[in-house]
Motif scaffolding. Structure first.
Motif, short mmCIF file in Angstrom:
data_model
loop_
_atom_site.label_atom_id
_atom_site.label_comp_id
_atom_site.label_asym_id
_atom_site.label_seq_id
_atom_site.Cartn_x
_atom_site.Cartn_y
_atom_site.Cartn_z
N LYS A 71 0.84 -1.19 0.00
CA LYS A 71 0.00 0.00 0.00
C LYS A 71 0.88 1.25 0.00
N GLU A 72 1.96 1.19 0.78
CA GLU A 72 2.89 2.33 0.89
C GLU A 72 3.49 2.63 -0.49
N ALA A 73 3.83 1.55 -1.20
CA ALA A 73 4.42 1.72 -2.53
C ALA A 73 3.43 2.43 -3.45
N ARG A 74 2.14 2.05 -3.33
CA ARG A 74 1.10 2.67 -4.17
C ARG A 74 0.91 4.14 -3.80
N LYS A 75 1.05 4.41 -2.49
CA LYS A 75 0.92 5.80 -2.04
C LYS A 75 2.08 6.62 -2.61
N GLU A 76 3.26 6.03 -2.56
CA GLU A 76 4.46 6.68 -3.08
C GLU A 76 4.29 6.95 -4.58
N LEU A 77 3.76 5.95 -5.25
CA LEU A 77 3.55 6.06 -6.71
C LEU A 77 2.70 7.28 -7.07
N SER A 78 1.66 7.51 -6.25
CA SER A 78 0.71 8.59 -6.58
C SER A 78 1.37 9.98 -6.58
N LYS A 79 2.53 10.09 -5.91
CA LYS A 79 3.23 11.39 -5.88
C LYS A 79 3.80 11.77 -7.25
N TYR A 80 3.99 10.77 -8.09
CA TYR A 80 4.69 11.02 -9.36
C TYR A 80 3.74 11.08 -10.56
N LEU A 81 2.45 11.07 -10.26
CA LEU A 81 1.45 11.09 -11.34
C LEU A 81 1.56 12.39 -12.15
N ILE A 82 1.63 12.25 -13.48
CA ILE A 82 1.65 13.47 -14.30
C ILE A 82 0.51 13.49 -15.31
N GLY A 83 -0.13 12.34 -15.56
CA GLY A 83 -1.22 12.39 -16.53
C GLY A 83 -1.85 11.04 -16.80
N ASN A 84 -2.81 11.06 -17.70
CA ASN A 84 -3.46 9.82 -18.14
C ASN A 84 -2.80 9.32 -19.41
N PHE A 85 -2.84 8.02 -19.56
CA PHE A 85 -2.31 7.42 -20.79
C PHE A 85 -3.43 7.43 -21.82
N LYS A 86 -3.19 8.18 -22.90
CA LYS A 86 -4.20 8.25 -23.95
C LYS A 86 -3.96 7.08 -24.90
N LEU A 87 -4.93 6.20 -24.92
CA LEU A 87 -4.77 5.01 -25.75
C LEU A 87 -5.09 5.33 -27.20
N ASP A 88 -4.10 5.19 -28.08
CA ASP A 88 -4.41 5.27 -29.50
C ASP A 88 -4.74 3.85 -29.97
N ALA A 89 -5.15 3.73 -31.21
CA ALA A 89 -5.62 2.43 -31.70
C ALA A 89 -4.56 1.34 -31.51
N ALA A 90 -3.30 1.68 -31.78
CA ALA A 90 -2.23 0.67 -31.71
C ALA A 90 -2.01 0.22 -30.25
N ALA A 91 -2.00 1.18 -29.33
CA ALA A 91 -1.79 0.84 -27.92
C ALA A 91 -2.95 0.01 -27.39
N LEU A 92 -4.16 0.38 -27.81
CA LEU A 92 -5.36 -0.33 -27.37
C LEU A 92 -5.29 -1.79 -27.82
N GLU A 93 -4.87 -1.96 -29.06
CA GLU A 93 -4.75 -3.30 -29.64
C GLU A 93 -3.73 -4.13 -28.84
#
Ligand code: HEM
Length: 139
Positions: A71-93
């Motif tokens: 849980k601590e690792a996940r909390k730590e992770l949230s500090k570095y959030l910069i954005g959402n991953f926009k899925l293009d067709a290739a990434a989605l596939e």
């Protein structure tokens, strides 16, 4: 709440060095893939900088989950959030194919176990029958 920026894979893959390291972490079950700038965390990561650099600029969700981070690792992770991953067709596939592969592997495992179980029961029944008929002959 300010809207998170959206980044495409094309943009994310450029951030793949020790001086500039982004990761994609997250999936449909926890709010979707998100983008993290972990450059400043590299030297602090208890698992070492190397493992993070190996997946720099890429989707690291499976690796992140496989380790079973706390849980601590996940909390730590949230500090570095910069954005959402926009899925293009290739990434989605690509993600769809990975998810299908995962579920197929799980399905394969279950059916292998099932076949093994049926075989064991079959052998046990056959053995039981031979014992029974041997017993009947003795009588
Ligand atoms: C920014 C993202 C990440 C954060 C904040 C993070 C945080 C942590 C923390 C706090 C630990 C100590 C154990 C725990 O509390 O769970 C840890 C261990 C570890 N992490 Fe990460 N981690 C991240 C990403 C990753 C990724 C992407 C990988 C793999 C590619 C990874 C591999 C490991 C390994 C191998 C360990 C050591 C496990 C052990 O020795 O038992 N981590 N991480």
């Amino acid at each position: 709440m300010s809207e998170l920026k959206e980044y495409t894979l094309e943009e994310i893959v450029k951030h793949n060095t020790q001086e500039d390291c982004w990761l994609i972490i997250g999936n449909a079950s926890n709010g979707g893939p998100k983008v993290y700038d972990v450059t400043k965390y590299l030297d602090d990561h208890p698992g070492g900088a190397e493992v993070l650099l190996d997946v720099a600029g890429q989707d690291a969700d499976e690796f992140f989950e496989d380790i079973g981070h706390s849980k601590e690792a996940r909390k730590e992770l949230s500090k570095y959030l910069i954005g959402n991953f926009k899925l293009d067709a290739a990434a989605l596939e690509k993600m769809k194919a990975a998810a299908e592969k995962r579920s197929k592997n799980e399905g394969g495992m279950v059916s292998t176990l099932l076949v093994a179980l049926i075989a064991i029961v079959g052998v046990a029944v056959a053995y039981y029958k031979t014992q029974q008929s041997a017993g009947a002959e003795e009588k």
